[in-house]
Design a protein around this motif. Sequence first.
Motif, PDB file in Angstrom:
ATOM      1  N   THR A   1       0.852  -1.193   0.000  1.00 18.96           N
ATOM      2  CA  THR A   1       0.000   0.000   0.000  1.00 18.96           C
ATOM      3  C   THR A   1       0.887   1.242   0.000  1.00 18.96           C
ATOM      4  OG1 THR A   1      -1.775  -1.124   1.198  1.00 18.96           O
ATOM      5  CG2 THR A   1      -1.765   1.285   1.271  1.00 18.96           C
ATOM      6  N   VAL A   2       0.526   2.212  -0.826  1.00 21.23           N
ATOM      7  CA  VAL A   2       1.251   3.475  -0.879  1.00 21.23           C
ATOM      8  C   VAL A   2       0.400   4.546  -0.209  1.00 21.23           C
ATOM      9  CG1 VAL A   2       2.250   5.232  -2.378  1.00 21.23           C
ATOM     10  CG2 VAL A   2       2.429   2.824  -3.007  1.00 21.23           C
ATOM     11  N   LEU A   3       0.989   5.229   0.754  1.00 18.85           N
ATOM     12  CA  LEU A   3       0.322   6.343   1.438  1.00 18.85           C
ATOM     13  C   LEU A   3       0.872   7.641   0.865  1.00 18.85           C
ATOM     14  CD1 LEU A   3      -1.507   7.490   3.684  1.00 18.85           C
ATOM     15  CD2 LEU A   3       0.423   7.243   5.252  1.00 18.85           C
ATOM     16  N   LEU A   4       0.035   8.341   0.112  1.00 20.73           N
ATOM     17  CA  LEU A   4       0.452   9.574  -0.548  1.00 20.73           C
ATOM     18  C   LEU A   4      -0.127  10.788   0.165  1.00 20.73           C
ATOM     19  CD1 LEU A   4      -0.111   8.720  -4.335  1.00 20.73           C
ATOM     20  CD2 LEU A   4       2.045   8.691  -3.081  1.00 20.73           C
ATOM     21  N   GLY A   5       0.597  11.885   0.039  1.00 15.99           N
ATOM     22  CA  GLY A   5       0.100  13.136   0.596  1.00 15.99           C
ATOM     23  C   GLY A   5       1.196  14.175   0.570  1.00 15.99           C
TER      24      GLY A   5
ATOM     25  N   PRO B   1      11.079   6.158   2.592  1.00  9.26           N
ATOM     26  CA  PRO B   1      12.306   5.350   2.691  1.00  9.26           C
ATOM     27  C   PRO B   1      13.345   5.636   1.618  1.00  9.26           C
ATOM     28  CG  PRO B   1      10.554   4.055   1.711  1.00  9.26           C
ATOM     29  CD  PRO B   1       9.926   5.346   2.160  1.00  9.26           C
ATOM     30  N   MET B   2      12.955   6.285   0.521  1.00 10.27           N
ATOM     31  CA  MET B   2      13.892   6.463  -0.591  1.00 10.27           C
ATOM     32  C   MET B   2      14.651   7.781  -0.541  1.00 10.27           C
ATOM     33  SD  MET B   2      11.558   4.798  -3.590  1.00 10.27           S
ATOM     34  CE  MET B   2      10.730   3.236  -3.253  1.00 10.27           C
ATOM     35  N   VAL B   3      14.304   8.630   0.415  1.00 11.56           N
ATOM     36  CA  VAL B   3      14.992   9.919   0.533  1.00 11.56           C
ATOM     37  C   VAL B   3      16.462   9.690   0.886  1.00 11.56           C
ATOM     38  CG1 VAL B   3      15.141  12.076   1.816  1.00 11.56           C
ATOM     39  CG2 VAL B   3      12.904  11.150   1.186  1.00 11.56           C
ATOM     40  N   GLY B   4      17.359  10.237   0.096  1.00 16.53           N
ATOM     41  CA  GLY B   4      18.791  10.124   0.371  1.00 16.53           C
ATOM     42  C   GLY B   4      19.462   8.898  -0.191  1.00 16.53           C
ATOM     43  N   LEU B   5      18.688   7.999  -0.827  1.00 16.63           N
ATOM     44  CA  LEU B   5      19.280   6.776  -1.369  1.00 16.63           C
ATOM     45  C   LEU B   5      19.826   7.005  -2.769  1.00 16.63           C
ATOM     46  CD1 LEU B   5      16.740   3.978  -0.357  1.00 16.63           C
ATOM     47  CD2 LEU B   5      18.826   4.693   0.846  1.00 16.63           C
ATOM     48  N   ASP B   6      20.891   6.281  -3.105  1.00 20.49           N
ATOM     49  CA  ASP B   6      21.427   6.316  -4.460  1.00 20.49           C
ATOM     50  C   ASP B   6      20.594   5.394  -5.348  1.00 20.49           C
ATOM     51  OD1 ASP B   6      22.609   3.535  -4.390  1.00 20.49           O
ATOM     52  OD2 ASP B   6      23.799   4.453  -2.808  1.00 20.49           O
ATOM     53  N   PRO B   7      20.753   5.479  -6.679  1.00 20.69           N
ATOM     54  CA  PRO B   7      19.927   4.670  -7.596  1.00 20.69           C
ATOM     55  C   PRO B   7      20.007   3.165  -7.336  1.00 20.69           C
ATOM     56  CG  PRO B   7      20.994   6.420  -8.811  1.00 20.69           C
ATOM     57  CD  PRO B   7      21.569   6.459  -7.423  1.00 20.69           C
ATOM     58  N   HIS B   8      21.186   2.642  -7.004  1.00 24.52           N
ATOM     59  CA  HIS B   8      21.297   1.206  -6.732  1.00 24.52           C
ATOM     60  C   HIS B   8      20.469   0.821  -5.522  1.00 24.52           C
ATOM     61  CE1 HIS B   8      23.028  -2.351  -4.741  1.00 24.52           C
ATOM     62  NE2 HIS B   8      23.238  -2.785  -5.977  1.00 24.52           N
TER      63      HIS B   8
ATOM     64  N   VAL C   1       2.965  -4.475   3.495  1.00 22.88           N
ATOM     65  CA  VAL C   1       3.902  -3.363   3.374  1.00 22.88           C
ATOM     66  C   VAL C   1       3.118  -2.075   3.125  1.00 22.88           C
ATOM     67  CG1 VAL C   1       5.913  -2.444   2.161  1.00 22.88           C
ATOM     68  CG2 VAL C   1       5.603  -4.935   2.342  1.00 22.88           C
ATOM     69  N   ILE C   2       3.452  -1.033   3.872  1.00 19.43           N
ATOM     70  CA  ILE C   2       2.871   0.284   3.619  1.00 19.43           C
ATOM     71  C   ILE C   2       4.008   1.295   3.553  1.00 19.43           C
ATOM     72  CG2 ILE C   2       2.331   0.580   6.095  1.00 19.43           C
ATOM     73  CD1 ILE C   2      -0.034   2.400   5.131  1.00 19.43           C
ATOM     74  N   VAL C   3       4.024   2.063   2.462  1.00 18.58           N
ATOM     75  CA  VAL C   3       5.107   3.002   2.176  1.00 18.58           C
ATOM     76  C   VAL C   3       4.518   4.391   2.004  1.00 18.58           C
ATOM     77  CG1 VAL C   3       7.014   3.550   0.618  1.00 18.58           C
ATOM     78  CG2 VAL C   3       6.331   1.162   0.925  1.00 18.58           C
ATOM     79  N   SER C   4       5.019   5.356   2.744  1.00 13.94           N
ATOM     80  CA  SER C   4       4.543   6.731   2.578  1.00 13.94           C
ATOM     81  C   SER C   4       5.521   7.521   1.721  1.00 13.94           C
ATOM     82  CB  SER C   4       4.385   7.427   3.930  1.00 13.94           C
ATOM     83  OG  SER C   4       5.615   7.952   4.377  1.00 13.94           O
ATOM     84  N   THR C   5       4.990   8.464   0.976  1.00 17.47           N
ATOM     85  CA  THR C   5       5.834   9.347   0.181  1.00 17.47           C
ATOM     86  C   THR C   5       5.011  10.567  -0.228  1.00 17.47           C
ATOM     87  OG1 THR C   5       7.259   9.524  -1.782  1.00 17.47           O
ATOM     88  CG2 THR C   5       5.253   8.218  -2.010  1.00 17.47           C
ATOM     89  N   HIS C   6       5.694  11.645  -0.555  1.00 16.22           N
ATOM     90  CA  HIS C   6       5.022  12.788  -1.166  1.00 16.22           C
ATOM     91  C   HIS C   6       5.516  12.977  -2.591  1.00 16.22           C
ATOM     92  CE1 HIS C   6       8.773  14.597   0.340  1.00 16.22           C
ATOM     93  NE2 HIS C   6       8.616  15.503  -0.597  1.00 16.22           N
ATOM     94  N   ILE C   7       6.367  12.034  -3.058  1.00 11.01           N
ATOM     95  CA  ILE C   7       6.908  12.080  -4.419  1.00 11.01           C
ATOM     96  C   ILE C   7       6.307  10.911  -5.201  1.00 11.01           C
ATOM     97  CG2 ILE C   7       8.978  12.127  -5.844  1.00 11.01           C
ATOM     98  CD1 ILE C   7      10.517  13.009  -3.326  1.00 11.01           C
ATOM     99  N   ILE C   8       5.313  11.183  -6.017  1.00  9.94           N
ATOM    100  CA  ILE C   8       4.585  10.113  -6.697  1.00  9.94           C
ATOM    101  C   ILE C   8       5.506   9.296  -7.595  1.00  9.94           C
ATOM    102  CG2 ILE C   8       2.682   9.603  -8.282  1.00  9.94           C
ATOM    103  CD1 ILE C   8       1.348  12.157  -7.298  1.00  9.94           C
ATOM    104  N   GLY C   9       6.452   9.944  -8.240  1.00 11.08           N
ATOM    105  CA  GLY C   9       7.334   9.237  -9.161  1.00 11.08           C
ATOM    106  C   GLY C   9       8.234   8.219  -8.497  1.00 11.08           C
ATOM    107  N   SER C  10       8.326   8.256  -7.182  1.00  9.79           N
ATOM    108  CA  SER C  10       9.223   7.327  -6.488  1.00  9.79           C
ATOM    109  C   SER C  10       8.569   5.985  -6.216  1.00  9.79           C
ATOM    110  CB  SER C  10       9.678   7.939  -5.152  1.00  9.79           C
ATOM    111  OG  SER C  10       8.606   7.981  -4.230  1.00  9.79           O
ATOM    112  N   ILE C  11       7.279   5.842  -6.545  1.00 10.06           N
ATOM    113  CA  ILE C  11       6.591   4.599  -6.195  1.00 10.06           C
ATOM    114  C   ILE C  11       6.117   3.860  -7.438  1.00 10.06           C
ATOM    115  CG2 ILE C  11       5.917   5.157  -3.835  1.00 10.06           C
ATOM    116  CD1 ILE C  11       3.415   5.634  -6.575  1.00 10.06           C
ATOM    117  N   ASP C  12       6.934   3.894  -8.501  1.00  7.91           N
ATOM    118  CA  ASP C  12       6.575   3.170  -9.712  1.00  7.91           C
ATOM    119  C   ASP C  12       6.883   1.681  -9.573  1.00  7.91           C
ATOM    120  OD1 ASP C  12       9.279   3.575  -9.584  1.00  7.91           O
ATOM    121  OD2 ASP C  12       9.544   3.862 -11.734  1.00  7.91           O
ATOM    122  N   MET C  13       6.689   1.170  -8.370  1.00 13.86           N
ATOM    123  CA  MET C  13       6.834  -0.248  -8.077  1.00 13.86           C
ATOM    124  C   MET C  13       5.464  -0.902  -8.208  1.00 13.86           C
ATOM    125  SD  MET C  13       7.028   0.067  -3.944  1.00 13.86           S
ATOM    126  CE  MET C  13       7.826   1.677  -3.961  1.00 13.86           C
ATOM    127  N   LEU C  14       5.443  -2.191  -8.041  1.00 13.65           N
ATOM    128  CA  LEU C  14       4.168  -2.891  -8.049  1.00 13.65           C
ATOM    129  C   LEU C  14       3.459  -2.605  -6.734  1.00 13.65           C
ATOM    130  CD1 LEU C  14       2.293  -4.841  -9.505  1.00 13.65           C
ATOM    131  CD2 LEU C  14       3.520  -6.716  -8.419  1.00 13.65           C
TER     132      LEU C  14
END
Length: 234
Positions: A30-34, A154-161, A180-193
């Motif tokens: 689940t993606v938590l956006l806002g 969770p992806m803030v500050g991570l390198d591409p690898h 799994v629940i992942v929060s983000t305010h960057i929609i492009g970062s959750i192009d996962m399944l």
Amino acid sequence: MLTVEHVTKKYRKTIAVNDVSFTLKPGTVTVLLGPNGAGKSTLFKSIIGFLKYSGEITIDGILNKTPEARAKMGYIPEMPALYPNLTINEHLEFLARAYKLTDYEDRAAKLLDDFELTDKAKKFGDELSKGMQQKANLCLGLLPDPELIIMDEPMVGLDPHAIKKLKEIIEQERDAGKTVIVSTHIIGSIDMLWDRVLIMQNGVLHADMTKEEVDSTGRSLEDIFFDVTEGGDR
């Protein structure tokens, strides 16, 4: 797996989370956006049991603040909070003792390898760059092999690898039946399944949709997000 019922969190006169309810099933992402300030982190801290709130939160039917429920949860906070005088290895050992883990060494070694930290394992917390701290943060949250994995930006500050590896791990955890629940305010970062999206604005849960429901609209998740957070009477 995770049930949130009418949860409200106030800071004096400010309502950070306003009567939020939802249920998440095992084997889902689940993606938590806002936008910033939507209440995502406050909601997560309530689920973990860090904050007082009104309403009820259960993990597999168990109240979230009980030791039994906490043993089922893994939390990756937005800001890593490592001890400056402990090495990465010592952080992992400390967490393993707290969770009473046995035979955790192989899983710890694999996580360190996944996030390219094997050669940094003896470095102290205050010797790590921001990106390395975030990688260590992920290793710590994933080490107990929790049934419910809560990731706050969770992806803030991570390198591409590391981002690629994290997405792979998220999908692996879902396939293993974890929630799994992942929060983000960057929609492009959750192009996962992902299987479900929750969209918050000003502490209110305005949208709760499955991927199938989003796809059936013929619109992109980005379009729906901006309609919910900026359009209409909102």
